[in-house]
Design an enzyme around this catalytic site. Structure first.
Site, PDB file in Angstrom:
ATOM      1  N   ASP A  61       0.898  -1.216   0.034  1.00  0.00           N
ATOM      2  CA  ASP A  61      -0.129   0.014  -0.081  1.00  0.00           C
ATOM      3  C   ASP A  61       0.896   1.216   0.068  1.00  0.00           C
ATOM      4  O   ASP A  61       2.109   1.148  -0.311  1.00  0.00           O
ATOM      5  CB  ASP A  61      -0.975   0.015   1.338  1.00  0.00           C
ATOM      6  N   ASP A  62       0.309   2.218   0.219  1.00  0.00           N
ATOM      7  CA  ASP A  62       0.981   3.744   0.184  1.00  0.00           C
ATOM      8  C   ASP A  62       1.725   3.932   1.526  1.00  0.00           C
ATOM      9  O   ASP A  62       1.676   5.081   2.048  1.00  0.00           O
ATOM     10  CB  ASP A  62      -0.068   4.823  -0.271  1.00  0.00           C
TER      11      ASP A  62
END
Ligand code: 6R9
Length: 693
Positions: free
Chosen positions: A563-564
């Site tokens: 994910d980020d």
């Protein structure tokens, strides 16, 4: 040797298709490591014979029971190793991890009453270990130290509990703790737990703004801090940071009436500290006057124990909530088995209590086992890179648990700093925070551990409360860089994009099926975000946010966040948090942050910035942008690289294509892939041209 064969035979009984082991090139401990990444490293027969879990079969039997009969497995441990004022009502646990079947809900030992502070202190003292050292404290400066036995620790905890009760802190109230690694930090956590207050430790490297954000979210009755701390050669004025945070949180509607401040004399005298009448109280002036006995507040197993904020893929930090009973059983049991803990061990975890590792494996897990724990205030390379081994020899540390980033940085400083110390007390090493690359693993193993000490590479998260995938050091051979197999009760599932579980040798997204006692129960004040982030991506499973592969022998290899979120020196940092700090600078129009491979930190922070029209990019502006991030989040989140971007690569719908930015950041310019869907493909060339500006 026959022992070697014994291991190989029994390996075929490991879970998830641990198959063709004999084709692997086995390396027996004590001989030099072979170069292949997938070589096995066996624990010595001596180590295995004394270990709590000494063979793959023993693990296999316990693991099988733990997943086939979790209620029986965990209630046996809960009953025999912990004190419960009242036992759980009916079910050992109830759970729903499937959003299609209703709200996500996890409960363990519901209806039982207990207290984790009682279990970590009173129970240990009643068993006859009151005079055993609970905490060895090592200060920043050489020769600066202290210690507390279990009885002394309990006295200190009770005094603070009594004080907190006196000022009106009640069961369920939040207390924010902003302290460095002084003994007062675990003391404060335990004192809160004793009276049923919910602690929220904020790492003392966070800025005033970040601290304020957390205060506003959990609205504490009290903030507990100290005036200053010295780490290495730097002094940090924590009280000033708290002062600013309290002003900021008052602006946002949350006023805190009391700031209890511990005087850390060695860093700064109290006369030099600014105090606000009526709000600021010196710890030393009040706490020691209170009685050293304090009745325990018995709480439900599902009453909250603590909140710990962590980064996610949006800007707002998430308040991970852990409850009491399940977390207690899980943190203690994982500690015991993953480190093969024995009462004679001296245990040192280099993590700060501001992170989950310090919660579960500096404070709760070890103390619940009656261990002697080292709490180190300083920096691991001060006064020089030999400090860790100096501490290991000084206290005869047997279990040393740290992060790959420290291993890599010490490795870079040279073997000389290690080999000048004996380190012969060491018997188990541990790693946490990010994947440990095989070369760092081998250096840790061969140089620090003299090729004698198994390494527990523990994969877990703030959310999981305790170890999820981890070696059990005497049970089976290790592979450098693999966290090996799941802990008892943990059922990892690797899923593909569509959420289908994949069997055997594969790569994909790491999920967990079913609950385990240490799982977090919600995100504070935002159960919907809890469900959306962790349970909606792959229905029926907890989604970790990590990528993972499983090899043909069933070993798990964690490959990092999908994910980020960037993992810098083992610290989770949301790209969105850094971006929002950057764009708060008046001259920054837009920012896009990605991770890139960093030799020491694992990942570094690479920020692309677009400036407000007409503003020229300059060295001064670059520095100011970095400073803005330091001030808003903390020094540990400062970008390593600022890349001026007159334009960012965006799709026609306006989404930034981070895939391309990651390639530019890592200079993999021939792997940019398809850029034809960009609204303006020419920005890519422009960015590349500016790469070395
Ligand atoms: C305990 C802790 C969690 C994230 C996690 C993963 C990474 C932690 C790891 C590891 C590979 C290991 N991570 N341990 N990756 N091998 N042994 O670090 O918690 O701060 O919440 O970070 O760290 O990416 O998802 P937390």
């Amino acid at each position: 040797s026959s022992d070697h064969l014994r291991h190989m035979d029994s390996m075929s009984q490991l879970p998830s298709g641990a198959g063709n082991i004999s084709s692997l090139n086995a390396v027996i401990l004590g001989e030099s490591l072979a170069s292949e990444e997938h070589d096995l490293v066996f624990p010595s027969p001596h180590f295995s014979s004394q270990a709590l879990i000494s063979s793959p079969q023993q693990y296999q039997e316990m693991y099988k029971r733990s997943v086939e009969d979790p209620a029986g497995f965990w209630s046996d441990i809960a009953t025999s190793e912990f004190f419960w004022k009242d036992k759980w009502a009916h079910e050992v646990y109830t759970e729903n991890l499937d959003v299609s079947k209703g709200p996500i809900k996890i409960e363990w030992f519901k209806g039982a009453t207990t207290n984790i502070c009682y279990n970590a202190l009173d129970r240990i003292i009643e068993s006859g270990s009151g005079d055993k050292v609970a905490i060895y404290w090592e200060g920043n400066e050489l020769g600066q130290d202290g210690k507390l036995t279990y009885s002394e620790l309990l006295n200190k905890v009770c005094q603070l509990s009594n004080y907190l009760k006196h000022v009106g802190v009640k069961k369920g109230d939040a207390v924010v703790i902003y302290l460095p690694m002084l003994m007062e930090l675990p003391i404060t956590m335990l004192a809160c737990a004793r009276i049923g207050a919910v602690h929220s430790v904020v790492f003392a490297g966070f800025s005033a703004e970040s601290l304020a954000q957390r205060i506003v979210d959990c609205k504490p009755r009290v903030v507990i801090t100290c005036n200053a701390v010295r780490r290495g050669s730097k002094a940090i004025h924590l009280k000033e940071i708290v002062d600013n945070a309290l002003v900021e949180s008052a602006k946002n509607g949350v006023s805190v009436g009391l700031c209890l401040t511990c005087e850390n004399q060695s860093a700064m005298k109290r006369e030099a500290t600014k105090c606000q009448d009526g709000r600021d109280i010196w710890w030393q002036d009040v706490v020691p006057q209170y009685p050293t006995e304090c009745e325990v507040e018995w709480v439900d197993s599902e009453d909250p124990l603590f909140l710990l904020y962590t980064s996610g893929s949006t800007g707002k930090p998430k308040g991970v909530l852990h409850t009491t009973g399940g977390y207690m059983v899980y943190s203690a049991t994982t500690f015991k088995y993953a480190f093969d803990y024995k009462p004679s061990d001296i245990y040192w975890c280099t993590a700060d209590c501001g992170w989950i590792t310090g919660h579960s494996y500096v404070t709760y897990g070890p103390l619940l086992n009656g261990a002697s724990v080292i709490v180190f205030e300083g920096a691991p390379n001060y006064p020089n890179s030999g400090r860790c081994w100096d501490i290991v020899d000084k206290y005869k540390v047997t279990i040393f648990y740290t992060a790959p980033t420290l291993v890599r940085s010490l490795m870079r400083d040279g073997n000389e700093y290690v080999t000048r110390y004996s380190r012969k007390s060491l018997r188990v090493l541990g790693s946490v925070g990010e994947p440990i690359n095989p070369s760092a693993w081998k250096w840790f193993y061969n140089v620090v551990g003299d090729s004698r000490c198994p390494i527990s590479d523990t994969w877990w998260q703030t959310e999981t409360g305790g170890f999820m995938i981890t070696p059990l050091p005497g049970a089976w051979p290790q592979k450098p860089g693999s966290a090996t197999f799941p802990f008892f009760g943990v059922q990892p599932v690797i899923v593909d994009e569509k959420g289908n579980g994949i069997e055997g040798e594969c790569s994909g997204y790491l999920c967990i099926k079913n609950s385990w006692p240490g799982a977090f129960r919600t995100l504070y004040g935002d159960h919907e975000r809890y469900e959306t982030t962790y349970f909606k991506p792959f229905t029926g499973y907890y989604f970790s946010g990590d990528g993972c592969s499983r090899d043909k022998d069933g070993y798990y290899w964690l490959t990092g966040r999908v994910d980020d979120v960037i993992n810098v020196s083992g610290h989770r940092i949301g790209t969105a948090e850094v971006e929002s700090a950057l764009v708060s600078h008046p001259q920054c129009a837009e920012a896009a942050v990605v991770g890139f491979e960093h030799e020491v930190k694992g990942q570094g922070i690479y920020a692309f910035v677009t400036l407000v029209d007409g503003i020229p990019y300059s060295e001064e502006l670059r520095k100011n942008l970095i400073l803005t991030v330091r001030n808003q989040i903390g020094a540990f989140a400062a970008p390593d690289k600022i890349h001026w971007a007159p334009g960012l690569p965006k799709t026609r719908s306006g989404k930034i294509m981070r895939r391309i930015l990651r390639k530019i950041a890592s200079r993999q310019l021939d792997e940019l892939g398809d850029i034809s869907t960009l609204a303006d493909p020419s920005v890519v060339e422009q960015l590349i041209a500016l790469s070395d500006s």
